[in-house]
Design a protein around this motif. Structure first.
Motif, short mmCIF file in Angstrom:
data_model
loop_
_atom_site.label_atom_id
_atom_site.label_comp_id
_atom_site.label_asym_id
_atom_site.label_seq_id
_atom_site.Cartn_x
_atom_site.Cartn_y
_atom_site.Cartn_z
N LYS A 48 -5.03 6.97 -2.01
CA LYS A 48 -6.11 6.13 -1.73
C LYS A 48 -6.52 5.70 -2.78
O LYS A 48 -7.21 4.44 -3.06
N ASN A 49 -7.24 6.40 -3.77
CA ASN A 49 -7.94 6.17 -5.00
C ASN A 49 -7.15 4.81 -5.75
O ASN A 49 -7.65 4.15 -6.39
N GLU A 93 -6.84 1.75 -4.00
CA GLU A 93 -8.44 1.11 -4.19
C GLU A 93 -8.52 0.42 -5.43
O GLU A 93 -9.06 -0.58 -5.96
N ASN A 94 -8.09 1.18 -6.52
CA ASN A 94 -8.25 0.93 -7.93
C ASN A 94 -7.38 -0.31 -8.25
O ASN A 94 -8.03 -1.49 -8.94
N VAL A 98 -6.40 -2.66 -5.94
CA VAL A 98 -6.89 -3.78 -5.29
C VAL A 98 -8.33 -4.27 -6.05
O VAL A 98 -8.45 -5.61 -5.98
N VAL A 99 -9.25 -3.45 -6.32
CA VAL A 99 -9.97 -3.78 -7.22
C VAL A 99 -9.94 -4.64 -8.42
O VAL A 99 -10.46 -5.69 -8.85
#
Length: 105
Positions: free
Chosen positions: A25-26, A29-30, A32-33
């Protein structure tokens, strides 16, 4: 029996795949950011380029009379030739002088 090596914490595993791959997950998310930051940077660069294009001053169709007079006086060219050369160089006197004094091939 206790393991002597500490376990490296990972983010929450979102999905396991049959080939052993995992989406953490992390990391997801990173990623995508980071992609969003790059998109915003590209959008801002495009806006800045459009703004610079809008600020560009277009060369006037008419050339300055004093520039024409200078070329006629100094180079002995006709008024029409001086005006045509100035228009071709977008009103830049120095470039026009270089163009008119360059040896012809």
């Amino acid at each position: 029996m206790t393991s002597t090596q500490p376990r490296v914490p990972q983010g929450e595993i979102v999905m396991d795949f049959a080939d052993g791959g995992q989406y953490i997950k992390n990391k997801l998310e990173n990623s995508v950011v980071e992609l969003e930051r790059r998109r915003i940077t590209l959008d801002e660069a495009a806006k800045a380029a459009r703004a610079l294009e809008a600020l560009e001053v277009k060369a006037p169709d008419a050339v300055k009379a004093e520039d024409v007079a200078l070329l006629v006086k100094e180079l002995g060219v006709s008024k029409e030739d001086a005006e045509a050369a100035l228009r071709a160089e977008k009103g830049d006197v120095v470039k026009t002088l270089v163009r008119l004094t360059a040896p012809r091939a």
